[in-house]
Scaffold this active site. Sequence first.
Site, PDB file in Angstrom:
ATOM      1  N   ARG A 167       6.545  11.826  -2.204  1.00 51.43           N
ATOM      2  CA  ARG A 167       5.993  13.185  -2.281  1.00 51.43           C
ATOM      3  C   ARG A 167       6.352  13.896  -0.980  1.00 51.43           C
ATOM      4  O   ARG A 167       6.263  13.303   0.110  1.00 51.43           O
ATOM      5  CB  ARG A 167       4.460  13.162  -2.446  1.00 51.43           C
ATOM      6  N   ASP A 202      14.183  13.635  -2.371  1.00 54.73           N
ATOM      7  CA  ASP A 202      14.109  14.109  -3.762  1.00 54.73           C
ATOM      8  C   ASP A 202      12.887  15.004  -3.929  1.00 54.73           C
ATOM      9  O   ASP A 202      12.694  15.603  -4.975  1.00 54.73           O
ATOM     10  CB  ASP A 202      14.025  12.900  -4.710  1.00 54.73           C
ATOM     11  N   HIS A 229      13.731  16.861  -7.137  1.00 56.31           N
ATOM     12  CA  HIS A 229      12.722  16.046  -7.827  1.00 56.31           C
ATOM     13  C   HIS A 229      13.252  15.553  -9.177  1.00 56.31           C
ATOM     14  O   HIS A 229      12.666  15.802 -10.214  1.00 56.31           O
ATOM     15  CB  HIS A 229      11.422  16.848  -8.016  1.00 56.31           C
TER      16      HIS A 229
HETATM   17  P1  NAD Z   1       2.119   2.299  -6.755  1.00 59.52           P
HETATM   18  O1  NAD Z   1       0.703   2.719  -6.882  1.00 59.52           O
HETATM   19  O2  NAD Z   1       2.613   1.165  -7.577  1.00 59.52           O
HETATM   20  O3  NAD Z   1       2.441   1.968  -5.222  1.00 59.52           O
HETATM   21  C1  NAD Z   1       1.945   2.711  -4.149  1.00 59.52           C
HETATM   22  C2  NAD Z   1       1.690   1.758  -2.978  1.00 59.52           C
HETATM   23  O4  NAD Z   1       1.222   2.545  -1.877  1.00 59.52           O
HETATM   24  C3  NAD Z   1       0.608   0.707  -3.275  1.00 59.52           C
HETATM   25  O5  NAD Z   1       1.097  -0.568  -2.985  1.00 59.52           O
HETATM   26  C4  NAD Z   1      -0.557   1.097  -2.366  1.00 59.52           C
HETATM   27  O6  NAD Z   1      -1.293  -0.018  -1.884  1.00 59.52           O
HETATM   28  C5  NAD Z   1       0.181   1.814  -1.240  1.00 59.52           C
HETATM   29  N1  NAD Z   1      -0.677   2.739  -0.515  1.00 59.52           N
HETATM   30  C6  NAD Z   1      -1.513   3.677  -1.028  1.00 59.52           C
HETATM   31  N2  NAD Z   1      -2.106   4.365  -0.045  1.00 59.52           N
HETATM   32  C7  NAD Z   1      -1.665   3.820   1.128  1.00 59.52           C
HETATM   33  C8  NAD Z   1      -1.909   4.078   2.499  1.00 59.52           C
HETATM   34  N3  NAD Z   1      -2.769   5.034   2.866  1.00 59.52           N
HETATM   35  N4  NAD Z   1      -1.259   3.345   3.432  1.00 59.52           N
HETATM   36  C9  NAD Z   1      -0.412   2.369   3.055  1.00 59.52           C
HETATM   37  N5  NAD Z   1      -0.122   2.051   1.773  1.00 59.52           N
HETATM   38  C10 NAD Z   1      -0.740   2.785   0.814  1.00 59.52           C
HETATM   39  O7  NAD Z   1       2.976   3.621  -7.031  1.00 59.52           O
HETATM   40  P2  NAD Z   1       4.534   3.708  -7.388  1.00 59.52           P
HETATM   41  O8  NAD Z   1       4.709   3.680  -8.860  1.00 59.52           O
HETATM   42  O9  NAD Z   1       5.285   2.740  -6.546  1.00 59.52           O
HETATM   43  O10 NAD Z   1       4.823   5.221  -6.934  1.00 59.52           O
HETATM   44  C11 NAD Z   1       4.732   5.621  -5.587  1.00 59.52           C
HETATM   45  C12 NAD Z   1       4.796   7.144  -5.508  1.00 59.52           C
HETATM   46  O11 NAD Z   1       6.106   7.580  -5.857  1.00 59.52           O
HETATM   47  C13 NAD Z   1       3.890   7.871  -6.522  1.00 59.52           C
HETATM   48  O12 NAD Z   1       2.572   8.005  -6.047  1.00 59.52           O
HETATM   49  C14 NAD Z   1       4.564   9.214  -6.679  1.00 59.52           C
HETATM   50  O13 NAD Z   1       4.015  10.158  -5.781  1.00 59.52           O
HETATM   51  C15 NAD Z   1       6.027   8.928  -6.288  1.00 59.52           C
HETATM   52  N6  NAD Z   1       6.934   9.131  -7.446  1.00 59.52           N
HETATM   53  C16 NAD Z   1       7.976  10.005  -7.324  1.00 59.52           C
HETATM   54  C17 NAD Z   1       8.826  10.211  -8.398  1.00 59.52           C
HETATM   55  C18 NAD Z   1      10.022  11.134  -8.338  1.00 59.52           C
HETATM   56  O14 NAD Z   1      10.505  11.563  -9.387  1.00 59.52           O
HETATM   57  N7  NAD Z   1      10.547  11.452  -7.173  1.00 59.52           N
HETATM   58  C19 NAD Z   1       8.595   9.522  -9.595  1.00 59.52           C
HETATM   59  C20 NAD Z   1       7.547   8.615  -9.678  1.00 59.52           C
HETATM   60  C21 NAD Z   1       6.712   8.424  -8.587  1.00 59.52           C
END
Ligand code: NAD
Length: 330
Positions: free
Chosen positions: A234, A258, A295
């Site tokens: 994000r 992205d 994105h």
């Molecule tokens: P996920 O929930 O599987 O993984 C997120 C990880 O972040 C978890 O392991 C969690 O423990 C960790 N985390 C959360 N808060 C934290 C903090 N304060 N400090 C340290 N670690 C922390 O999510 P994911 O499926 O891997 O997706 C991650 C992010 O990617 C999503 O939240 C989304 O914003 C982004 N995303 C972007 C796109 C895109 O098109 N560019 C698509 C999908 C997801």
Amino acid sequence: MKVLIYSAKDFEIPYLKQANNKKHTLSFTEEALSSETAMKAVGYDAISIFSADEACFITIEKLKDFGIKYITLRSVGYDNVNLRTAKRLHIKVANVPAYSPYAIAEHAVALLQTLNRKLIESNFRVNHYNFNLNGLVGFDLNQKTVGIIGTGKIGAVMSRIMHGFGCILLGYDIEENETLKERYNMRYTTLKELCNQADIISLHLPLNTETHQLINDDLISEMKDGVILINTARGAIINTEDVIEGLKNKKIGALGIDVYENEKNIFFKNRSQELPNDDLLLKLNAMPNVLITGHHAFLTEEALTNIAETTIYNLNCWASGKDTENELTN
Ligand code: NAD
């Protein structure tokens, strides 16, 4: 159920229609959800939104007044939804918790290697029959240290891919992933140590109060000179002004993103006739070592199929009076 799909894009409509198989009555609007466009939801049972839609406190209150009972997100991230208000007003909200971590991680790698191997400059030269190679030197990924910030679903796939390239993995997360430690020798560290040691840093965190502007001056000053920074998570996880400063003073060697902090009113539309009124984006776009995609990391056939199927699944559950395990408001 009667469902209004906000921010509907041409590329996703066929996937949604196919997954729906005429079960629900779907209507599509290109407009994003906001307090102004919430009115459009009058007469519907549910709405579906994406990452550029704004389901803030006021918008959700309006949706409640208009009779909306369900909101299903076509995204993993839900930082754009005020869940507390939704819960208080008994509006159920669900997301698509995993549609294809591969799509995002593979896109992160595409950004990384395009920057590292200077593919855009190389292709530009070849298009002009300039086969001079000066200035196109990159580096092997083999034996480079990669810092993965956020080792959840996407970060785990990214780790696997980078391990395949022969990289040394450092991880930062509030929860350690034992499988990554065992299989790929991931070593969890503090953020500071990760920044001190990584040649490449890739962000895979959700946006929340703790991660907002996590990558700022303080942390950038801890990074290795010339680090490549990749953000497919994000935009607001990085402080864009600080990162631009880091690029200017060459602390950051290259940036691949992205997602962008102020993308909400810019991305997802053709704005080629009106230069976006956003100095930070203009500055980033002007730098040859910055690669921006709008994105679209999620834009693979597999991801779109899974997003559509889970969106319809969430609606099916609610229509039959059941809970969905993807619910964020329970
Ligand atoms: P996920 O929930 O599987 O993984 C997120 C990880 O972040 C978890 O392991 C969690 O423990 C960790 N985390 C959360 N808060 C934290 C903090 N304060 N400090 C340290 N670690 C922390 O999510 P994911 O499926 O891997 O997706 C991650 C992010 O990617 C999503 O939240 C989304 O914003 C982004 N995303 C972007 C796109 C895109 O098109 N560019 C698509 C999908 C997801």
